[in-house]
Write a protein that holds these residues in place. Structure first.
Motif, PDB file in Angstrom:
ATOM      1  N   ASP A 233     -11.781  -8.275  -1.822  1.00  0.00           N
ATOM      2  CA  ASP A 233     -11.860  -8.173  -0.366  1.00  0.00           C
ATOM      3  C   ASP A 233     -10.602  -7.611   0.290  1.00  0.00           C
ATOM      4  O   ASP A 233     -10.525  -7.493   1.500  1.00  0.00           O
ATOM      5  N   ARG A 234      -9.599  -7.315  -0.524  1.00  0.00           N
ATOM      6  CA  ARG A 234      -8.340  -6.856   0.062  1.00  0.00           C
ATOM      7  C   ARG A 234      -8.527  -5.510   0.769  1.00  0.00           C
ATOM      8  O   ARG A 234      -9.393  -4.714   0.433  1.00  0.00           O
ATOM      9  N   GLN A 235      -7.636  -5.285   1.745  1.00  0.00           N
ATOM     10  CA  GLN A 235      -7.648  -4.015   2.444  1.00  0.00           C
ATOM     11  C   GLN A 235      -6.231  -3.470   2.443  1.00  0.00           C
ATOM     12  O   GLN A 235      -5.274  -4.236   2.539  1.00  0.00           O
ATOM     13  N   ALA A 236      -6.130  -2.171   2.333  1.00  0.00           N
ATOM     14  CA  ALA A 236      -4.796  -1.590   2.288  1.00  0.00           C
ATOM     15  C   ALA A 236      -4.785  -0.216   2.936  1.00  0.00           C
ATOM     16  O   ALA A 236      -5.708   0.579   2.751  1.00  0.00           O
ATOM     17  N   VAL A 237      -3.747   0.016   3.724  1.00  0.00           N
ATOM     18  CA  VAL A 237      -3.489   1.379   4.170  1.00  0.00           C
ATOM     19  C   VAL A 237      -2.058   1.688   3.743  1.00  0.00           C
ATOM     20  O   VAL A 237      -1.131   0.954   4.062  1.00  0.00           O
ATOM     21  N   THR A 238      -1.895   2.717   2.931  1.00  0.00           N
ATOM     22  CA  THR A 238      -0.559   3.037   2.436  1.00  0.00           C
ATOM     23  C   THR A 238      -0.238   4.498   2.739  1.00  0.00           C
ATOM     24  O   THR A 238      -1.120   5.350   2.745  1.00  0.00           O
ATOM     25  N   HIS A 239       1.023   4.732   3.008  1.00  0.00           N
ATOM     26  CA  HIS A 239       1.504   6.095   3.234  1.00  0.00           C
ATOM     27  C   HIS A 239       2.714   6.339   2.355  1.00  0.00           C
ATOM     28  O   HIS A 239       3.610   5.516   2.304  1.00  0.00           O
ATOM     29  N   MET A 240       2.699   7.462   1.699  1.00  0.00           N
ATOM     30  CA  MET A 240       3.885   7.898   0.957  1.00  0.00           C
ATOM     31  C   MET A 240       4.316   9.218   1.591  1.00  0.00           C
ATOM     32  O   MET A 240       3.538  10.162   1.638  1.00  0.00           O
ATOM     33  N   PHE A 241       5.539   9.219   2.112  1.00  0.00           N
ATOM     34  CA  PHE A 241       6.087  10.459   2.671  1.00  0.00           C
ATOM     35  C   PHE A 241       7.202  10.911   1.751  1.00  0.00           C
ATOM     36  O   PHE A 241       8.104  10.128   1.444  1.00  0.00           O
ATOM     37  N   THR A 242       7.161  12.137   1.315  1.00  0.00           N
ATOM     38  CA  THR A 242       8.241  12.578   0.446  1.00  0.00           C
ATOM     39  C   THR A 242       8.746  13.962   0.831  1.00  0.00           C
ATOM     40  O   THR A 242       7.984  14.815   1.284  1.00  0.00           O
ATOM     41  N   ARG A 243      10.067  14.124   0.664  1.00  0.00           N
ATOM     42  CA  ARG A 243      10.687  15.432   0.881  1.00  0.00           C
ATOM     43  C   ARG A 243      11.243  15.847  -0.469  1.00  0.00           C
ATOM     44  O   ARG A 243      12.013  15.097  -1.092  1.00  0.00           O
ATOM     45  N   VAL A 244      10.835  17.012  -0.931  1.00  0.00           N
ATOM     46  CA  VAL A 244      11.195  17.437  -2.275  1.00  0.00           C
ATOM     47  C   VAL A 244      12.115  18.649  -2.183  1.00  0.00           C
ATOM     48  O   VAL A 244      11.724  19.697  -1.688  1.00  0.00           O
TER      49      VAL A 244
END
Ligand code: ATP
Ligand code: MG
Lengths: 254, 429
Positions: free
Chosen positions: B227-238
């Motif tokens: 039942d878990r909920q997740a919103v994830t963001h990965m921001f990367t500068r390469v």
């Protein structure tokens, strides 16, 4: 060993009859060959025996050592000792050849109530068999049949046969696509497996393979039936004269 | 279900934001202003048309029963790593290792944010802000304003063992907001592992700045709680010659939205992002959304997106992936692959691949497919004595293989394959 009795098969999806009463008996320890024109039903027979979907048996049956083959799932038939070397071996991207073979060997052992082979024993076993068939280590690591040449695919089929040690081997045009040396290798592989407890049904268009793998009986299949059976000389006759004479003689429409 | 909205689009007041030192207070105030400006996502937003944001923005999370692992050791347990544990979003000092290591400066966000000056100032909310154009990501701004903890990591050399963030979920009503910041200095190398559900509802932002020639490897396993909920963001500068590689495994989960926003700013850099998501609606609702945006703003760079989904019994998969090649980003090699394997007629896969290219000397492609198990291959395997269920699992793993290949470390990859295999075995039939 293998008994096929008045086998009638049609396609499941459409009203097309392909096998129209096949009678065939392959005793233990013998090698039978099937020849016949394109489209006569040879591959269909081998698929139906190994349990492929899409066919409907309308009459007759087939047994392996007295057990009803047609009642079993494909994996049960394999565990019971049936093996089909495919006319067109299937490519399976993402599944390593070695993983595939180890899974198959151990699944069959398990089904027969035997112990699984250890990783080390398996490795030794497959290396030895691969060497005999001149299959290099690279081919074992690659995904099943992916990017294999036509001849490599056929050698890979024989490798599987050698590893699984089935008692009833059906070879569907294993010789097509093989160069002269590969044909010798494959034949030697097959001959090495010949013994009193193991039978072969060799489907081929060419007499040449039968020079290497000497059959006890040669059958001619036409229009979904075995229309003539005889000794090795029958293959020679086909090689020299084609099927027209035989078919005319049997009053079967070519 | 609670659908009352959070305290936006009105400005989140300073009182409502976590107490912070000067730099972080400012970063949070800016983020709150950004959020007030853009508003929370609604179902009418183009970017949210396939994933409903409602339960992600409700004032309180839906309850999520804590998954019982029945004593099974958690993923990565056998790998030598620096462990940092959060329970329902709260740092657990006793369960965590000492926060230091060779070539590594590591600190909790809560502690870094409490100081008046900190190097994290240059990154916290900074990459997030940049990632707000051309598409707004309000939940990331909300996170920057509200995150209570996380880690800030500065990598100065080659780190001997991975840093492992373990997010435990123990409270069925927890709502965690975590924010991590990672800076890799020139030539540095780090592997970051993450695992666990973290909370009933998780919002997580990770900002990663990869300096010239540095290498960042990321492998994540999202928790099995249904039942878990997740919103994830990965921001990367390469940056120039740098490498970014990220792989996520998701099995189960009522709602997951993983966004990855990659900004390639230096020449000859490489950025790969991959995911394997497996859902069986019979075990609980499953909705998984991968939303990716890769911007090429440099010459001779390579980007890969490899996303695989295995869905059955009403499980739903979403992919929104874009490659933007800016003017002058010549010799770009961009590739996007998004595939789903539908194990029955009930499962659903929605995909929107996009390319936007403003340079002429580039090779970009995308492919999105959705199909069933290959019957020919299945028969071939069965004809060799492999039972249907094992043959099916082999073919599913084969389908996932090119996503898993993005994991560099062999031991970690083997661990992921084991877990996927086990999930398949549990969900047979
Ligand atoms: N799935 C199918 N759908 C339609 N027709 C089929 C199918 N399977 C077999 N057939 C038809 O049945 C007939 C027998 O085919 P089969 O492959 O058994 O022939 P064969 O004797 O093996 O031929 P060849 O020597 O060319 O390999 C052919 O006319 C073929 O087109
Ligand atoms: Mg044929």
């Amino acid at each position: 060993m293998l008994k096929i009795n008045n086998l009638h098969v049609k396609l499941e999806e459409e009203d097309k009859r392909i096998l129209k009463g096949v009678d065939l008996e392959v005793p233990a320890g013998s090698v039978h060959a099937i020849m016949g024109p394109n489209g006569s039903g040879k591959s269909t027979l081998s698929y139906v025996l190994s349990g492929r979907d899409g066919y409907e048996v309308t009459e007759g049956g087939a047994t392996l050592d007295g057990e009803d083959l047609l009642d079993m799932d494909p994996e049960e038939r394999a565990a019971a000792g049936l093996f089909l070397a495919f006319q067109y071996p299937v490519e399976i991207p993402g599944v390593g050849n070695m993983t595939f073979l180890r899974t198959a060997v151990n699944a069959q052992r398990k089904a027969r109530g035997e112990e699984e082979m250890s990783a080390a024993d398996f490795l030794k076993f497959i290396r030895a068999k691969a060497k005999e068939l001149k299959i290099d280590a690279d081919m074992l690591k690659r995904p099943v049949n992916v990017g294999f040449s036509g001849g490599e695919k056929k050698r890979n089929e024989i490798l599987q046969m050698a590893m699984l040690e089935p008692k009833m081997c059906i070879l569907d045009e294993t010789d097509s696509g093989l160069d002269v040396d590969a044909m010798k290798l494959v034949s030697e592989g097959v001959n090495a497996l010949r013994n009193a407890g193991r039978s072969f049904l060799v489907i081929t268009h060419y007499q040449r393979l039968l020079d290497h793998i000497k059959p006890d009986v040669v059958h001619i299949m036409a229009d979904g039936r075995i229309v003539k059976s005889g000794g090795p000389e029958l293959a020679l006759e086909v090689e020299n004269n084609g099927y027209a004479d035989i078919l005319a003689e049997m009053e079967v429409e070519a | 279900m609670n659908t009352a909205p959070k305290k936006a689009p009105a400005l989140i007041s300073a009182d409502a934001r976590p107490v912070s030192g000067a730099w972080a207070a400012e970063a949070r105030a800016d983020a709150a202003a950004r959020l007030a400006d853009m508003g929370l996502p609604t179902r009418r937003d183009e970017y949210w048309k396939w994933t409903r944001p409602d339960s992600l923005i409700s004032a309180t999370p839906d309850m999520a029963e804590v998954f019982d692992y029945e004593g099974e050791s958690l993923v990565f347990h056998a790998i030598d790593r620096l462990k940092i544990v959060f329970v329902d979003g709260v740092f657990d000092a006793d369960a965590s290792d000492e926060l230091d290591g060779e070539g590594l400066e590591i600190e909790r966000l809560a502690s870094a944010a409490g100081k008046d000056i900190h190097w994290a100032k240059d990154l916290y909310g900074v990459l997030e802000t940049k990632g707000q154009t051309p598409v707004v990501r309000p939940l990331a701004a909300h996170n920057t304003a509200m995150a209570t903890d996380g880690v800030v990591i500065r990598v100065t050399g080659k780190v001997s063992r991975p840093v492992s963030l373990i997010y435990q979920h123990k409270d069925a009503n927890s709502d965690a907001i975590l924010h991590n910041v990672v800076r890799l200095e020139e030539g540095a190398k780090l592997t970051l592992l993450e695992n666990g559900a973290a909370a009933a509802r998780l919002s997580k932002v990770t900002e990663v700045d990869i300096g010239p020639g540095a290498e960042f490897h990321h492998v994540r396993a999202q928790g099995r709680d249904h039942d878990r909920q997740a919103v994830t963001h990965m921001f990367t500068r390469v940056d120039t010659g740098a490498v970014f590689k990220s792989f996520t495994m998701t099995v189960n989960g009522k709602l997951t939205r993983n966004e990855c926003i990659i900004d390639i700013v230096g020449d000859d850099a490489i950025a790969h992002v991959a995911g394997a998501a497996l859902g069986d609606g019979a075990a609980g609702d499953f909705h998984h959304d991968d939303t990716v945006f890769v911007t090429h703003d440099a010459v001779s760079c390579e980007s890969r997106q490899v996303f695989k989904k295995v869905l059955k019994n009403g499980a739903k998969g979403v992919f929104q992936g874009k490659i933007l090649v800016k003017p002058g980003a010549q010799k770009t090699d961009g590739y996007q692959k998004s595939q789903s394997l539908l194990l029955d007629d009930d499962a659903q896969f929605l995909a929107k691949p996009e390319l936007e290219i403003y340079a002429d000397d580039v090779a970009c492609s995308h492919g999105s497919t959705s199909g069933a198990i290959d019957e020919e291959a299945l028969f071939y395997l069965r004809s060799r004595g492999v039972p249907t269920h094992i043959a099916t699992d082999l073919l599913v793993l084969a389908f996932l293989a090119d996503a898993i290949e993005e994991i560099e470390d062999e031991a970690v990859a083997a661990e992921i394959i084991d877990r996927l295999d086990a999930w398949l075995a549990r969900r047979r039939g």
